[in-house]
Every structure is written in structure tokens, then in C-alpha cells.
Write a protein that holds these residues in place. Structure first.
Motif, PDB file in Angstrom:
ATOM      1  N   GLN A 110       0.777  -1.248  -0.006  1.00 38.90           N
ATOM      2  CA  GLN A 110       0.218   0.129   0.078  1.00 38.90           C
ATOM      3  C   GLN A 110       1.015   1.127  -0.058  1.00 38.90           C
ATOM      4  O   GLN A 110       0.582   2.222   0.773  1.00 38.90           O
ATOM      5  N   ILE A 111       1.860   1.264  -1.042  1.00 35.51           N
ATOM      6  CA  ILE A 111       2.841   2.530  -1.134  1.00 35.51           C
ATOM      7  C   ILE A 111       2.746   2.758  -2.642  1.00 35.51           C
ATOM      8  O   ILE A 111       2.793   1.764  -3.374  1.00 35.51           O
ATOM      9  N   GLY A 112       3.239   3.894  -2.872  1.00 33.68           N
ATOM     10  CA  GLY A 112       3.405   4.246  -4.379  1.00 33.68           C
ATOM     11  C   GLY A 112       4.445   3.544  -5.065  1.00 33.68           C
ATOM     12  O   GLY A 112       5.748   3.404  -4.289  1.00 33.68           O
ATOM     13  N   PRO A 113       4.445   3.371  -6.323  1.00 30.70           N
ATOM     14  CA  PRO A 113       5.888   2.555  -6.867  1.00 30.70           C
ATOM     15  C   PRO A 113       7.088   3.365  -6.609  1.00 30.70           C
ATOM     16  O   PRO A 113       8.075   2.951  -6.614  1.00 30.70           O
ATOM     17  N   GLY A 114       6.745   4.748  -6.673  1.00 31.09           N
ATOM     18  CA  GLY A 114       7.905   5.675  -6.522  1.00 31.09           C
ATOM     19  C   GLY A 114       8.650   5.483  -5.160  1.00 31.09           C
ATOM     20  O   GLY A 114       9.650   5.645  -5.075  1.00 31.09           O
ATOM     21  N   THR A 115       7.772   5.465  -3.999  1.00 28.51           N
ATOM     22  CA  THR A 115       8.440   5.290  -2.935  1.00 28.51           C
ATOM     23  C   THR A 115       8.979   3.867  -2.963  1.00 28.51           C
ATOM     24  O   THR A 115      10.210   3.924  -2.065  1.00 28.51           O
ATOM     25  N   LEU A 116       8.703   3.052  -3.661  1.00 27.92           N
ATOM     26  CA  LEU A 116       9.434   1.421  -3.380  1.00 27.92           C
ATOM     27  C   LEU A 116      10.753   1.801  -4.290  1.00 27.92           C
ATOM     28  O   LEU A 116      11.705   1.535  -3.686  1.00 27.92           O
ATOM     29  N   TYR A 117      10.513   2.607  -5.314  1.00 26.53           N
ATOM     30  CA  TYR A 117      11.825   2.475  -6.128  1.00 26.53           C
ATOM     31  C   TYR A 117      12.841   3.624  -5.653  1.00 26.53           C
ATOM     32  O   TYR A 117      13.864   3.607  -5.999  1.00 26.53           O
ATOM     33  N   ARG A 118      12.361   4.471  -4.779  1.00 22.17           N
ATOM     34  CA  ARG A 118      13.543   5.057  -4.286  1.00 22.17           C
ATOM     35  C   ARG A 118      14.079   4.634  -3.078  1.00 22.17           C
ATOM     36  O   ARG A 118      15.342   4.910  -3.106  1.00 22.17           O
ATOM     37  N   ARG A 119      13.626   3.673  -2.488  1.00 22.15           N
ATOM     38  CA  ARG A 119      14.371   2.698  -1.516  1.00 22.15           C
ATOM     39  C   ARG A 119      15.142   1.527  -2.180  1.00 22.15           C
ATOM     40  O   ARG A 119      16.286   1.470  -1.749  1.00 22.15           O
ATOM     41  N   TYR A 120      14.529   0.882  -3.016  1.00 30.58           N
ATOM     42  CA  TYR A 120      15.294  -0.333  -3.703  1.00 30.58           C
ATOM     43  C   TYR A 120      15.009   0.056  -5.293  1.00 30.58           C
ATOM     44  O   TYR A 120      14.011   0.213  -5.765  1.00 30.58           O
ATOM     45  N   HIS A 121      16.353   0.234  -5.983  1.00 35.62           N
ATOM     46  CA  HIS A 121      16.145   0.595  -7.383  1.00 35.62           C
ATOM     47  C   HIS A 121      15.586  -0.587  -8.116  1.00 35.62           C
ATOM     48  O   HIS A 121      15.223  -0.529  -9.151  1.00 35.62           O
ATOM     49  N   ASN A 122      15.828  -1.996  -7.872  1.00 41.40           N
ATOM     50  CA  ASN A 122      15.321  -3.049  -8.267  1.00 41.40           C
ATOM     51  C   ASN A 122      15.156  -4.339  -7.248  1.00 41.40           C
ATOM     52  O   ASN A 122      15.573  -4.071  -5.863  1.00 41.40           O
ATOM     53  N   LYS A 123      14.619  -5.378  -7.717  1.00 41.77           N
ATOM     54  CA  LYS A 123      14.496  -6.618  -6.762  1.00 41.77           C
ATOM     55  C   LYS A 123      15.432  -6.906  -6.180  1.00 41.77           C
ATOM     56  O   LYS A 123      15.530  -7.448  -4.957  1.00 41.77           O
ATOM     57  N   SER A 124      16.690  -6.863  -7.052  1.00 35.88           N
ATOM     58  CA  SER A 124      17.950  -7.234  -6.376  1.00 35.88           C
ATOM     59  C   SER A 124      18.293  -6.691  -5.159  1.00 35.88           C
ATOM     60  O   SER A 124      18.753  -7.249  -4.101  1.00 35.88           O
ATOM     61  N   GLU A 125      18.121  -5.292  -5.009  1.00 32.48           N
ATOM     62  CA  GLU A 125      18.649  -4.669  -3.840  1.00 32.48           C
ATOM     63  C   GLU A 125      17.646  -4.977  -2.839  1.00 32.48           C
ATOM     64  O   GLU A 125      17.905  -5.196  -1.503  1.00 32.48           O
ATOM     65  N   LEU A 126      16.377  -5.157  -3.217  1.00 30.26           N
ATOM     66  CA  LEU A 126      15.207  -5.466  -2.017  1.00 30.26           C
ATOM     67  C   LEU A 126      15.828  -6.976  -1.406  1.00 30.26           C
ATOM     68  O   LEU A 126      15.838  -7.177  -0.334  1.00 30.26           O
ATOM     69  N   CYS A 127      16.161  -7.988  -2.328  1.00 31.75           N
ATOM     70  CA  CYS A 127      16.519  -9.232  -1.850  1.00 31.75           C
ATOM     71  C   CYS A 127      17.802  -9.028  -0.868  1.00 31.75           C
ATOM     72  O   CYS A 127      17.942  -9.620   0.210  1.00 31.75           O
ATOM     73  N   MET A 128      18.631  -8.368  -1.306  1.00 27.68           N
ATOM     74  CA  MET A 128      19.761  -7.940  -0.720  1.00 27.68           C
ATOM     75  C   MET A 128      19.444  -7.742   0.923  1.00 27.68           C
ATOM     76  O   MET A 128      20.116  -7.863   1.809  1.00 27.68           O
ATOM     77  N   ASP A 129      18.501  -6.698   0.991  1.00 33.48           N
ATOM     78  CA  ASP A 129      18.341  -6.278   2.029  1.00 33.48           C
ATOM     79  C   ASP A 129      17.430  -7.416   3.137  1.00 33.48           C
ATOM     80  O   ASP A 129      17.892  -7.289   4.267  1.00 33.48           O
TER      81      ASP A 129
END
Length: 198
Positions: free
Chosen positions: A49-68
Motif C-alpha cells: 500500500q505504497i506508491g511505486p515511486g516510494t518503493l523505487y526510491r528505496r530499492y532500485h530493483n528487486k535485487s537490492e530488496l532481496c539483498m536487504d
């Protein structure tokens, strides 16, 4: 060595920290249900329940999210590797290579989906000069061991480390496990046969 693959010292606003935790909680649920490769960043944003821009500001791609999501486990892996190499300084480089490979193969088996997500960055697949921090750290360790085996500094050690990491990559490893039917211990044995006699 005590590697830290994500900067944890940067201060974070309370709302940003809550967003981050919500993203991670949602992502891990979606990954468990559908698999990392089947989940898109947009699905994560909608479910969190967040905007895509909020997500992409924190994680540029799914790889960065998985790394976190996997960073603490990666730190533990490299701590285990450091401890193993320190405790076995007197053994042959070939034996230390076997021990290091055993630790990483166990890690790949237990953290397969998230590790595959870390390795799936679009930049890495299109630009072979950009590799994950895990790749870079393992590469240094393998080069050092191969140089010990050869008793000299050569480009052959760099090439051998690249080839070994290619064999441990998600696609090749998955092929050996799922298509060839090799067990983790069989893969370990074959890699040691190929790369220990240098």
C-alpha cells in the motif's frame, strides 16, 4: 573481515523505517507464496500500500530488496568463512577451497530464492562488469587460494575464480541440481576435482 553489504549506519526517519519494514514484510510473504522470480516490484508496492515511486526510491530493483532481506545471513556466511579460513591456515589451499565451497553451497541451498533474487539484477545480467558484492568477495577469496596453489600471482587465478563462480551461479547450479540430478555433495566433489588440481 566482517563484511556489511548494506549500509546500516545511515540514520532513518521513523516513517521511512516503517515503510521499509512494511515493504520487507510484504515482499517476504509474496516471495514465499509465489517465488522471488514471479513477484514484480509493482506487486510489492500494491501489497504494501505504497506508491511505486516510494518503493523505487528505496530499492532500485528487486535485487537490492532481496539483498536487504538476506544481508544478515550474508554477513553470517562471511563471518563463518573468515572463521573457517583462520582456523585452517595450516591446511593446504585445496583443502581450504573445499571448505569454503562447502559453506557457500550450503548457503545457496538454504537461501536459494533470495540469493537468486540478489543475482538477478538487470544491470548484472546485461553488463558483466557489474557483479554483486557476494560475487566480488568470493572472487577475492578464490583468487587468493588459487594463487597459493600456483605459488604465484597470475591472471590464470583470476580466470579460474571467474569460472568457479560461473559454476556456482544460480542458473548453472540450478541446472546441475534439477536437470542433471546432482546432489550438493556431488557438485562439491566435482568442483573440487576440477579446481583443486591446479
Amino acid at each position: 573481515m566482517n563484511k556489511k553489504f548494506i549500509n546500516q549506519n545511515r540514520p532513518e526517519r521513523r516513517d521511512a523505517a516503517q515503510n521499509r519494514q512494511r515493504i520487507l514484510d510484504v515482499a517476504i510473504k509474496l516471495f514465499k507464496k509465489n517465488g522471488v522470480e514471479q513477484v514484480s516490484m509493482n506487486q510489492i508496492a500494491i501489497a504494501a500500500q505504497i506508491g511505486p515511486g516510494t518503493l523505487y526510491r528505496r530499492y532500485h530493483n528487486k535485487s537490492e530488496l532481496c539483498m536487504d532481506l538476506i544481508k544478515d545471513n550474508i554477513d553470517l556466511l562471511f563471518n563463518d568463512i573468515d572463521r573457517y579460513l583462520s582456523d585452517n591456515r595450516e591446511t593446504s589451499p585445496a583443502q581450504r577451497l573445499r571448505g569454503l565451497l562447502k559453506l557457500f553451497i550450503h548457503f545457496r541451498e538454504t537461501k536459494a530464492q533470495l540469493l537468486a533474487g540478489v543475482e538477478s539484477t538487470p544491470a548484472a545480467s546485461n553488463n558483466h562488469t557489474q557483479k554483486s558484492p557476494i560475487y566480488n568477495e568470493l572472487h577475492k577469496l578464490f583468487v587468493t587460494l588459487f594463487e597459493e596453489m600456483n605459488n604465484q600471482h597470475t591472471t590464470d587465478s583470476i580466470f579460474a575464480a571467474d569460472m568457479l563462480l560461473a559454476a556456482l551461479s544460480k542458473d548453472f547450479y540450478r541446472f546441475q541440481r534439477n536437470v542433471r540430478g546432482y546432489s550438493p555433495s556431488k557438485i562439491l566433489e566435482q568442483l573440487c576435482l576440477m579446481f583443486s588440481k591446479r
